[in-house]
Scaffold this active site. Structure first.
Site, PDB file in Angstrom:
ATOM      1  N   GLN A  15       0.662  -1.226   0.197  1.00 46.11           N
ATOM      2  CA  GLN A  15      -0.067  -0.071  -0.064  1.00 46.11           C
ATOM      3  C   GLN A  15       0.785   1.257  -0.253  1.00 46.11           C
ATOM      4  O   GLN A  15       0.273   2.335  -0.233  1.00 46.11           O
ATOM      5  CB  GLN A  15      -1.071   0.074   1.194  1.00 46.11           C
ATOM      6  CG  GLN A  15      -1.959  -1.126   1.224  1.00 46.11           C
ATOM      7  CD  GLN A  15      -3.067  -1.071   2.169  1.00 46.11           C
ATOM      8  OE1 GLN A  15      -2.908  -1.642   3.316  1.00 46.11           O
ATOM      9  NE2 GLN A  15      -3.939  -0.371   1.915  1.00 46.11           N
ATOM     10  N   ARG A  72       4.002   0.219  13.108  1.00 46.86           N
ATOM     11  CA  ARG A  72       3.658  -1.128  12.434  1.00 46.86           C
ATOM     12  C   ARG A  72       3.645  -1.107  11.010  1.00 46.86           C
ATOM     13  O   ARG A  72       3.085  -0.432  10.301  1.00 46.86           O
ATOM     14  CB  ARG A  72       2.281  -1.819  12.936  1.00 46.86           C
ATOM     15  CG  ARG A  72       1.765  -3.072  12.362  1.00 46.86           C
ATOM     16  CD  ARG A  72       0.545  -3.592  12.918  1.00 46.86           C
ATOM     17  NE  ARG A  72       0.225  -4.858  12.011  1.00 46.86           N
ATOM     18  CZ  ARG A  72      -0.974  -5.080  11.114  1.00 46.86           C
ATOM     19  NH1 ARG A  72      -1.985  -4.137  11.525  1.00 46.86           N
ATOM     20  NH2 ARG A  72      -1.057  -6.095  10.563  1.00 46.86           N
ATOM     21  N   HIS A 117       1.067  -9.380   4.708  1.00 47.10           N
ATOM     22  CA  HIS A 117       0.021  -8.363   4.657  1.00 47.10           C
ATOM     23  C   HIS A 117      -0.463  -8.456   3.360  1.00 47.10           C
ATOM     24  O   HIS A 117      -0.553  -7.577   2.588  1.00 47.10           O
ATOM     25  CB  HIS A 117       0.331  -7.027   5.077  1.00 47.10           C
ATOM     26  CG  HIS A 117      -0.681  -6.109   5.474  1.00 47.10           C
ATOM     27  ND1 HIS A 117      -0.901  -5.332   6.711  1.00 47.10           N
ATOM     28  CD2 HIS A 117      -1.931  -5.889   5.052  1.00 47.10           C
ATOM     29  CE1 HIS A 117      -2.092  -4.928   6.914  1.00 47.10           C
ATOM     30  NE2 HIS A 117      -2.741  -4.982   5.620  1.00 47.10           N
ATOM     31  N   ASN A 161      -1.658 -10.895   8.626  1.00 46.08           N
ATOM     32  CA  ASN A 161      -2.715  -9.858   9.028  1.00 46.08           C
ATOM     33  C   ASN A 161      -4.077 -10.339   8.302  1.00 46.08           C
ATOM     34  O   ASN A 161      -4.019 -10.731   7.406  1.00 46.08           O
ATOM     35  CB  ASN A 161      -2.384  -8.613   8.106  1.00 46.08           C
ATOM     36  CG  ASN A 161      -3.408  -7.449   8.431  1.00 46.08           C
ATOM     37  OD1 ASN A 161      -3.328  -6.821   9.401  1.00 46.08           O
ATOM     38  ND2 ASN A 161      -4.269  -7.230   7.293  1.00 46.08           N
ATOM     39  N   GLU A 162      -5.282 -10.229   9.355  1.00 44.27           N
ATOM     40  CA  GLU A 162      -6.729 -10.654   9.082  1.00 44.27           C
ATOM     41  C   GLU A 162      -6.761 -11.600   7.932  1.00 44.27           C
ATOM     42  O   GLU A 162      -7.110 -11.577   6.900  1.00 44.27           O
ATOM     43  CB  GLU A 162      -7.013  -9.279   8.097  1.00 44.27           C
ATOM     44  CG  GLU A 162      -6.880  -8.047   9.060  1.00 44.27           C
ATOM     45  CD  GLU A 162      -7.573  -6.711   8.194  1.00 44.27           C
ATOM     46  OE1 GLU A 162      -8.127  -6.815   7.201  1.00 44.27           O
ATOM     47  OE2 GLU A 162      -8.030  -5.649   9.087  1.00 44.27           O
ATOM     48  N   ASN A 313      -7.722  -5.843  14.824  1.00 46.63           N
ATOM     49  CA  ASN A 313      -7.796  -4.667  13.854  1.00 46.63           C
ATOM     50  C   ASN A 313      -9.556  -4.688  14.034  1.00 46.63           C
ATOM     51  O   ASN A 313     -10.300  -5.602  14.009  1.00 46.63           O
ATOM     52  CB  ASN A 313      -7.892  -5.060  12.393  1.00 46.63           C
ATOM     53  CG  ASN A 313      -6.309  -5.111  12.251  1.00 46.63           C
ATOM     54  OD1 ASN A 313      -5.417  -4.731  13.092  1.00 46.63           O
ATOM     55  ND2 ASN A 313      -5.911  -5.658  10.968  1.00 46.63           N
ATOM     56  N   TYR A 315     -12.732  -1.786  13.133  1.00 42.95           N
ATOM     57  CA  TYR A 315     -13.192  -0.342  12.408  1.00 42.95           C
ATOM     58  C   TYR A 315     -14.790  -0.058  12.681  1.00 42.95           C
ATOM     59  O   TYR A 315     -15.219   0.918  12.814  1.00 42.95           O
ATOM     60  CB  TYR A 315     -12.996  -0.459  10.881  1.00 42.95           C
ATOM     61  CG  TYR A 315     -11.337  -0.648  10.487  1.00 42.95           C
ATOM     62  CD1 TYR A 315     -10.999   0.678  10.176  1.00 42.95           C
ATOM     63  CD2 TYR A 315     -10.960  -1.758  10.638  1.00 42.95           C
ATOM     64  CE1 TYR A 315      -9.676   0.695   9.967  1.00 42.95           C
ATOM     65  CE2 TYR A 315      -9.418  -1.589  10.180  1.00 42.95           C
ATOM     66  CZ  TYR A 315      -8.931  -0.427   9.750  1.00 42.95           C
ATOM     67  OH  TYR A 315      -7.484  -0.513   9.564  1.00 42.95           O
ATOM     68  N   GLU A 388      -4.928  -2.164  14.347  1.00 41.11           N
ATOM     69  CA  GLU A 388      -5.651  -1.239  13.353  1.00 41.11           C
ATOM     70  C   GLU A 388      -6.653  -0.832  13.997  1.00 41.11           C
ATOM     71  O   GLU A 388      -7.716  -1.453  14.380  1.00 41.11           O
ATOM     72  CB  GLU A 388      -5.793  -1.749  12.050  1.00 41.11           C
ATOM     73  CG  GLU A 388      -4.541  -2.012  11.230  1.00 41.11           C
ATOM     74  CD  GLU A 388      -4.866  -2.756   9.852  1.00 41.11           C
ATOM     75  OE1 GLU A 388      -5.965  -2.324   9.272  1.00 41.11           O
ATOM     76  OE2 GLU A 388      -4.084  -3.270   9.305  1.00 41.11           O
ATOM     77  N   TRP A 439      -4.830   3.236  11.955  1.00 32.73           N
ATOM     78  CA  TRP A 439      -4.582   3.162  10.688  1.00 32.73           C
ATOM     79  C   TRP A 439      -5.269   4.399  10.004  1.00 32.73           C
ATOM     80  O   TRP A 439      -6.561   4.578  10.125  1.00 32.73           O
ATOM     81  CB  TRP A 439      -5.637   1.839  10.104  1.00 32.73           C
ATOM     82  CG  TRP A 439      -5.354   1.549   8.793  1.00 32.73           C
ATOM     83  CD1 TRP A 439      -5.866   1.997   7.696  1.00 32.73           C
ATOM     84  CD2 TRP A 439      -4.291   0.800   8.103  1.00 32.73           C
ATOM     85  NE1 TRP A 439      -5.552   1.797   6.387  1.00 32.73           N
ATOM     86  CE2 TRP A 439      -4.744   0.972   6.691  1.00 32.73           C
ATOM     87  CE3 TRP A 439      -3.295   0.182   8.549  1.00 32.73           C
ATOM     88  CZ2 TRP A 439      -3.763   0.227   5.758  1.00 32.73           C
ATOM     89  CZ3 TRP A 439      -2.533  -0.623   7.491  1.00 32.73           C
ATOM     90  CH2 TRP A 439      -2.710  -0.345   6.186  1.00 32.73           C
ATOM     91  N   GLU A 446      -5.528   2.009  -1.359  1.00 33.67           N
ATOM     92  CA  GLU A 446      -6.408   1.200  -0.319  1.00 33.67           C
ATOM     93  C   GLU A 446      -7.152  -0.058  -1.050  1.00 33.67           C
ATOM     94  O   GLU A 446      -8.279  -0.089  -1.135  1.00 33.67           O
ATOM     95  CB  GLU A 446      -7.370   2.161   0.103  1.00 33.67           C
ATOM     96  CG  GLU A 446      -8.392   1.664   1.286  1.00 33.67           C
ATOM     97  CD  GLU A 446      -7.321   1.166   2.551  1.00 33.67           C
ATOM     98  OE1 GLU A 446      -7.813   0.127   3.035  1.00 33.67           O
ATOM     99  OE2 GLU A 446      -6.571   1.872   3.081  1.00 33.67           O
ATOM    100  N   TRP A 447      -6.353  -1.015  -1.336  1.00 32.33           N
ATOM    101  CA  TRP A 447      -6.598  -2.161  -1.845  1.00 32.33           C
ATOM    102  C   TRP A 447      -7.694  -2.109  -3.252  1.00 32.33           C
ATOM    103  O   TRP A 447      -7.269  -1.097  -3.977  1.00 32.33           O
ATOM    104  CB  TRP A 447      -7.073  -3.138  -0.740  1.00 32.33           C
ATOM    105  CG  TRP A 447      -6.161  -3.233   0.173  1.00 32.33           C
ATOM    106  CD1 TRP A 447      -6.451  -2.997   1.429  1.00 32.33           C
ATOM    107  CD2 TRP A 447      -5.112  -3.972   0.128  1.00 32.33           C
ATOM    108  NE1 TRP A 447      -5.324  -3.311   2.323  1.00 32.33           N
ATOM    109  CE2 TRP A 447      -4.442  -3.883   1.420  1.00 32.33           C
ATOM    110  CE3 TRP A 447      -4.202  -4.426  -0.835  1.00 32.33           C
ATOM    111  CZ2 TRP A 447      -3.125  -4.246   1.664  1.00 32.33           C
ATOM    112  CZ3 TRP A 447      -2.966  -4.952  -0.454  1.00 32.33           C
ATOM    113  CH2 TRP A 447      -2.317  -4.882   0.650  1.00 32.33           C
TER     114      TRP A 447
END
Length: 484
Positions: A15, A72, A117, A161-162, A313, A315, A388, A439, A446-447
């Site tokens: 990213q 991170r 990631h 990650n995730e 993480n 949100y 995050e 984050w 952003e993906w």
């Protein structure tokens, strides 16, 4: 918060780094996917993005201005090992991360390094990737290399990650790299609805073997901590008096957070609700066995307890009810019986000046406190690091609006309110909370949303070859919280 609380920001290699084909770097699945027509919302890619590969000293200065104690970031597997062979490392990639880590430490910022990631080397994908048993040994080999190169200075590691997001989006819905979908996908290719479950097993085994290897080979000498980072929404029944809604909310948490948390933090195996429901769905499709792999007793024993902290993480929050034929299309993996959505009264993260906002991110600070308590009670009171948490603005492709938005009041409120709920969980509820990584440090790729979604404390001008960074008001807000 604790005197030794970790205050930081978080990023990921694909990213922010750019230099996608420079200095001997191999290609990753995100290089391939982002160059696929129709894959990214605004038709962009991460070829240059923030250009951190050349501008990492600026990033360190930004972190120092924030008063961050930790940072991170993730390593690019394909930059370090272009052919995924640890006997043939890329010297330029190793040198880059050495300079980066040394620069952080020289400024009293401790590195928290994520090994994976989402940017798997394309050469590993070409041999089956996460769907192949061979990936487990490859990941362990890569991790071993990283520990040997950087572990003398890195004392906080995240393996993956995730993983449930990578499984669901990359191998179920097909909207992230490598773009494998449970039905015909024009972007990549097809899979008969079991790839996401195959991948969950190889990711669990890769994580577990890496943890065990670190403990036996490096821990005594390097004295670091290592775990995994899991993403989770908080979820509540739409109608708490409706048993079906209660069941749907719990299943959603089991099938997202619990998918990996149960095996690692509880008993070595997937949640019973997942095993029972996926077996039932598999039989309804005429299969003799479940599409969810059965973990052997040996594998369960290997996986159970492979953590030094709970990386979280978080949100947003969702309401849940049972899924219907009409809402099935919105399921995040093939067997989800829960339909989840936001309460329309919640504030949406987005662009106050345009009639658009982030489709998925609604601001519900109390959800974080509830989730922290749930994790503490369900998984034996582990020490938790929020790896995050952040707030986005959304900009349309045709009408980007003011992407700069330096007076980002909504993000300031988000940071303050979510941290306040985290503090309540720690002080009032007794949750063992050790750190918070926002984050993200700066706007980035952003993906699948490309550059239409911005999370940065710092605005990045992607039209400027210098990739100029400018602090937003939220950067000062975060610094003030850290200082006080």
């Amino acid at each position: 918060f604790r005197k030794d609380f970790m205050w930081g920001a978080a990023t990921a290699s694909y990213q922010i780094e750019g230099a996608w084909d420079k200095d001997g770097k191999g290609q990753s699945i995100w290089d391939t996917y982002a160059h696929t027509e129709g894959a990214i919302e605004d038709g962009t890619n991460g070829d240059i993005t923030c250009d951190t590969y050349h501008k990492y000293l600026e990033d360190i200065k930004m972190l120092k201005r924030l008063k961050a104690t930790h940072y991170r970031f993730s390593l690019s597997w394909s930059r370090l090992l272009p052919t995924a062979d640890s006997s043939a490392p890329n010297a330029a990639g190793v040198a880059f991360y050495n300079k980066f880590i040394d620069g952080l430490l020289a400024n009293n910022i401790k590195p928290c390094v994520t090994l994976y990631h989402w940017d798997l080397p394309q050469c590993v994908q070409d041999k089956g990737g996460w769907q192949s048993e061979d990936v487990v040994e490859k990941f362990k080999e890569y991790a071993d290399f990283c520990f040997s190169q950087f572990g003398d200075r890195v004392k906080l590691w995240v393996t993956i990650n995730e993983p449930h997001v990578q499984c669901g989006f990359g191998f179920g819905m097909g909207i992230h790299a490598p773009g494998i979908k449970g039905q015909f996908s024009p972007i990549y290719h097809t899979d008969p609805m079991n790839a996401c479950y195959q991948v969950s097993r190889t990711m669990l085994l890769s994580h577990a073997h890496t943890y065990r290897m670190y403990s036996s080979k490096y821990r005594a000498k390097q004295n670091g901590l290592i775990s995994i980072t899991l993403n989770s929404d908080w979820c509540e029944p739409k109608d708490p008096s409706n048993p079906d809604h209660v069941k749907a909310a719990q299943f959603y948490i089991d099938a997202t957070l619990g998918w990996f948390a149960h095996p690692i933090f509880k008993d070595g195996d997937y949640p019973d609700s997942m095993k029972e429901h996926i077996l039932e769905m598999s039989k309804a499709q005429g299969l003799k066995n479940s599409r969810l792999p059965v973990l052997s007793e040996q594998e369960k024993n290997l996986i159970k307890g492979t953590y030094d902290f709970f990386g979280l993480n978080h949100y947003t929050t969702r309401l849940a009810e049972q899924i219907t034929d009409e809402t099935q299309a919105f399921a995040i993996h093939p067997d989800m019986p829960s339909f989840v959505y936001p309460d329309p009264s919640w504030e949406r993260a987005g662009n106050d000046r345009l009639p658009i906002g982030s489709e998925w991110l609604f601001i519900v600070p109390t959800g974080l406190r509830k989730l922290l308590n749930y994790i503490s009670k369900t998984y034996g009171d582990p020490s938790i690091i929020i790896t995050e948490n952040g707030c986005s603005t959304k900009h349309s492709v045709n009408n980007p609006g003011d992407t700069k938005q330096l007076e980002d009041e909504q993000r300031c409120r988000f940071i303050t309110s979510y941290l306040n709920e985290a503090l309540k969980a720690h002080l009032l509820d007794g949750v063992d909370l050790r750190g918070y990584f926002l984050w993200t440090l700066m706007d980035n790729f952003e993906w699948a949303a490309g550059y239409t979604e911005r999370f940065g404390l710092y605005h990045v001008d992607f039209e400027d070859p210098a990739r100029t960074r400018t602090p937003r008001k939220s950067a000062a807000t975060f610094t003030k919280i850290i200082e006080e």
